[in-house]
Write a protein that holds these residues in place. Structure first.
Motif, short mmCIF file in Angstrom:
data_model
loop_
_atom_site.label_atom_id
_atom_site.label_comp_id
_atom_site.label_asym_id
_atom_site.label_seq_id
_atom_site.Cartn_x
_atom_site.Cartn_y
_atom_site.Cartn_z
N LYS A 114 -9.20 13.20 48.20
CA LYS A 114 -8.83 11.79 48.17
C LYS A 114 -10.07 10.93 48.39
O LYS A 114 -10.92 11.24 49.21
CB LYS A 114 -7.81 11.49 49.28
N PHE A 163 -7.66 -1.87 37.34
CA PHE A 163 -6.82 -1.70 38.51
C PHE A 163 -6.46 -3.05 39.11
O PHE A 163 -5.36 -3.26 39.59
CB PHE A 163 -7.51 -0.81 39.55
N ARG A 172 -14.07 2.99 39.19
CA ARG A 172 -13.37 3.75 40.23
C ARG A 172 -13.13 5.18 39.74
O ARG A 172 -12.75 5.38 38.59
CB ARG A 172 -12.03 3.06 40.48
N ASP A 174 -7.81 13.83 37.74
CA ASP A 174 -6.75 14.50 36.99
C ASP A 174 -6.48 15.84 37.68
O ASP A 174 -7.22 16.80 37.55
CB ASP A 174 -7.20 14.72 35.54
N VAL A 194 -11.14 8.46 39.12
CA VAL A 194 -9.73 8.84 39.02
C VAL A 194 -9.64 10.33 38.77
O VAL A 194 -10.32 10.87 37.90
CB VAL A 194 -9.05 8.08 37.86
N GLU A 242 -12.92 -0.88 37.06
CA GLU A 242 -12.23 -1.41 38.23
C GLU A 242 -11.31 -2.57 37.84
O GLU A 242 -10.25 -2.75 38.43
CB GLU A 242 -13.28 -1.88 39.25
N ILE A 245 -12.68 14.42 37.03
CA ILE A 245 -12.80 13.03 37.50
C ILE A 245 -13.36 12.17 36.37
O ILE A 245 -14.33 12.54 35.72
CB ILE A 245 -13.72 12.93 38.72
#
Lengths: 399, 108, 186
Positions: B67, B96, B30, B34, B32, B93, B88
């Motif tokens: 997003k 999470f 995934r 910063d 993410v 995954e 990024i």
């Protein structure tokens, strides 16, 4: 107004009259003068079109597919190995349901190398889902190009208009040049069901799965099998649209014939010679001679090869003693493609009724081997005495 | 008729997520973000958005901060590869899923 | 010669304009009431200077048979040197006509079974103001003198139409002079 020109020019004039607006083509003997003439029309401003010179036939048809998807009336032309080079795109165009018109100037395929006429190129593409029309003279070439654009746009299926390389493409004969006004009345501007545009972005011909699934809107979209089924269904109903095209053409231009076949002295014939293209006209000399000898023979020229007009053909041949199919191509490993299709139609419609004629298959003119009218007459005469062979007999072979 | 007729006879899909199903479930990693490294976030201004431009599935929004729509993000990692400031990172995954399960445990 | 169906074979060299000459005659024939005209060049690979053939069939009714001419009524030879390189009389019907562009005299030829018509079209064309070697319009004049087929006026008209942007007067003059000077008999 009659003019004297060659078959390639007849085709080019047809495309010009139909106001095609995108042409992408790659030269190949014997099609080259056709594309050259079209590029001249565009260059001189006589045609409002984009002529896109491409680096190969594969690209030519790819460009036509893209342009047609964007709503343009598109045209290309090729022969032999050029047609084979674009084969992947040929399959694509029909699956994508695009009304592209392509002239195939029939020529032998390599290997070995040969630039002269036979029909292996287009016959080898008969299973691709394209409509195929065969022309016997220049009037048919120009008229068929005009009818092709109307028909293709009506049914959203691409069309090959085929004519014999050299024998028709490079030979000069008189034909009537239709008036622009009449062509405009016959063929209105192309209005596609969907055309690619920035306002309506979409993915065309996206991947489909073996099964159906829901689309973005949550509706069940057609899967691959349904899309292919519809192509087949609509190819079959194209036969009716072809009859409509013929009627419409007759109403505006004052000339017409049977949309599917061109019969000559068939009504009282015991034997019927069958073929595609210019050979069906050459056979008229043979038939007239044999008739003088008391042999009741006629000719059935097949105009529509795909979709195959099985009903019309079976009806025309019902009760005849013999059918003699002369072909310039074959399905290697079996027999002439037209002979096979014809036998299948006869079997389907006439088996068990006592009206089934024998079918004799002759293969000739391969690689441009000269077809002497005398040899044709001899072969035809022999076949009317009795069926010559079960397998195809090759005429003019010099082993 | 019109477009609908065309859609019957061809494979034709319109823009938008969902044509391929809930592709977020395909994800193994995934993305993410910063935000301290992200150019539009730092400047508080519409700038860069290279992640939005390169995303093949159009599931990154052109917002501050950008997003990711996790319903459809397949985790291909192109956004992380293309981001000029390496804002990024692709994270497993599974991590999470553990956290989510933990959060659920806390709730219960 | 059966004036309802005539087959003419033209022998020239690639680039010499045999096709254009045949086309002009075809057009003239068509407007004269020959509903069927078919003109076919050599099919296949060619190059400038190589011997080529063009076939022209004219008929009162539409022509359905496009196969090559086997027994021409008339043979037109645009360059006398072709007599050595190609079998120009192959299949020519007995009593058929040979139309020949040659600087040699009519008397120096001995075609036993055929009729002959000669003219020095190469020289005539230059006399008419054309560049050396442009013989395809002059030869039309010779053809008409030898055959009396369509009438020289209609052919001259056809020449002027075809060459309307390329020295129409000189081309039709060449045909006119050739028509007058062609010697035929045999």
């Amino acid at each position: 107004m009659h003019i004297i020109e060659n078959g390639n020019v007849a085709a080019a004039l047809g495309v010009k009259l139909c106001r095609a607006n995108v042409i992408a083509a790659y030269p190949i003997t014997p099609q080259t003068p056709l594309t050259e003439r079209l590029s001249e029309y565009v260059e001189l401003g006589q045609m409002k079109a984009e002529y896109i010179p491409v680096e190969s036939e594969h690209s030519a048809l790819a460009v036509c597919i893209a342009a047609s998807s964007a709503g343009a009336r598109t045209f290309t032309a090729t022969s032999a190995n050029g047609l084979l080079y674009m084969h992947e795109q040929v399959q694509w165009a029909s699956g994508a349901r695009l009304p592209i018109v392509m002239c195939v100037v029939n020529r032998a395929v390599g290997a070995p190398w040969n630039v002269w006429n036979d029909q292996q190129d287009s016959i080898s593409q008969r299973d691709t889902g394209w409509i195929q029309i065969y022309c016997s003279d220049h009037q048919q070439i120009i008229d068929s190009v005009i009818k092709a654009f109307w028909l293709a746009e009506k049914v959203s299926i691409p069309i090959m208009v085929c004519y014999d390389g050299y024998i028709l493409s490079h030979t000069y004969m008189p034909f009537d040049l239709p008036e622009q006004g009449k062509v405009d009345a016959f063929l209105p501007p192309y209005k596609p069901d969907y055309a690619l545009s920035p306002d309506e972005p979409a993915n065309l011909n996206t991947v489909t799965l073996p099964d159906v699934r829901t689309d973005v809107k949550g509706e069940l979209a057609h899967g691959y099998m349904e899309i292919r089924y519809l192509l087949q269904e609509e190819l079959r109903t194209t036969l009716m649209a072809a009859a409509e095209a013929e009627k419409r053409f007759a109403g505006i231009f004052g000339r017409s014939g049977d949309p599917y076949i061109e019969p000559y002295r068939c009504d009282d014939a015991d034997y019927v010679a069958v073929g595609l293209g210019s050979i069906t006209y050459q056979l008229r000399v043979c038939v007239d001679l044999l008739r003088k000898e008391g042999i009741k023979v006629g000719i059935m020229g097949v105009r529509f090869y795909r979709p195959f007009p099985d009903v019309a053909i079976a009806n025309a041949l019902k009760g005849k003693k013999g059918v003699i199919v002369f072909e310039k191509a074959l399905s290697y490993g079996y027999e002439g493609a037209l002979a096979s299709d014809l036998k299948s139609a006869l079997y389907e419609h006439l088996a068990g009724t006592g009206t089934l004629p024998f079918v004799q298959n002759f293969i000739l003119g391969i690689g441009g081997r000269e077809i002497r009218t005398d040899d044709l007459t001899q072969a035809l005469r022999a076949a009317t005495k009795s069926r010559v062979s079960k397998e195809p007999t090759w005429i003019g072979l010099k082993l | 008729m019109g477009t609908r007729n065309y859609r019957r006879k061809t494979s034709h899909s319109e823009n938008g997520p969902g044509d391929g199903g809930r592709t977020g479930s395909w994800r193994v990693e995934r993305p993410v973000l910063d935000q301290s490294l992200c150019i539009p976030c730092k400047r508080n201004k519409e700038a860069c958005f290279i992640c939005w431009l390169f995303c093949p599935e159009i599931v990154i929004s052109r917002t501050i901060p950008p997003k990711v729509d996790l319903e459809y993000c397949k985790g291909c990692g192109i956004c992380a590869e293309e981001c000029p400031t390496k804002a990024i990172t692709m994270v497993d995954e599974a991590k999470f899923s553990e956290e989510d399960t933990e959060k659920k445990k806390d709730k219960d | 010669m059966n004036k309802d169906f005539i087959e003419i074979r033209w022998h020239g060299r690639g680039g010499q304009g045999a096709i254009t000459a045949a086309k002009i005659v075809a057009g003239a024939a068509f407007v004269s009431g020959y509903a069927g005209v078919v003109m076919a060049p050599t099919f296949g690979t060619e190059r400038r200077g190589a011997p080529v053939m063009t076939s022209l069939k004219i008929s009162k009714t539409k022509i359905y048979d496009l196969s090559p001419i086997e027994t021409p009524d008339i043979v037109v030879v645009l360059d006398h040197l072709l007599l050595k390189e190609a079998d120009v009389t192959h299949g020519l019907k007995p009593g058929g006509i040979i139309v020949l562009n040659t600087p040699m005299s009519f008397e120096s030829y001995h075609f036993k079974d055929y009729r002959l018509a000669t003219a020095d079209i190469t020289a005539i064309s230059v006399e008419a103001g054309l560049p050396h070697g442009m013989v395809n319009t002059g030869i039309i004049g010779s053809l008409e003198k030898a055959t009396n087929l369509l009438g020289i006026d209609i052919l001259i008209k056809g020449i002027e139409e075809e060459f309307r942007t390329r020295k129409p007067d000189k081309n039709s003059l060449a045909a006119g002079i050739a028509y007058k000077r062609t010697v035929s008999g045999g």
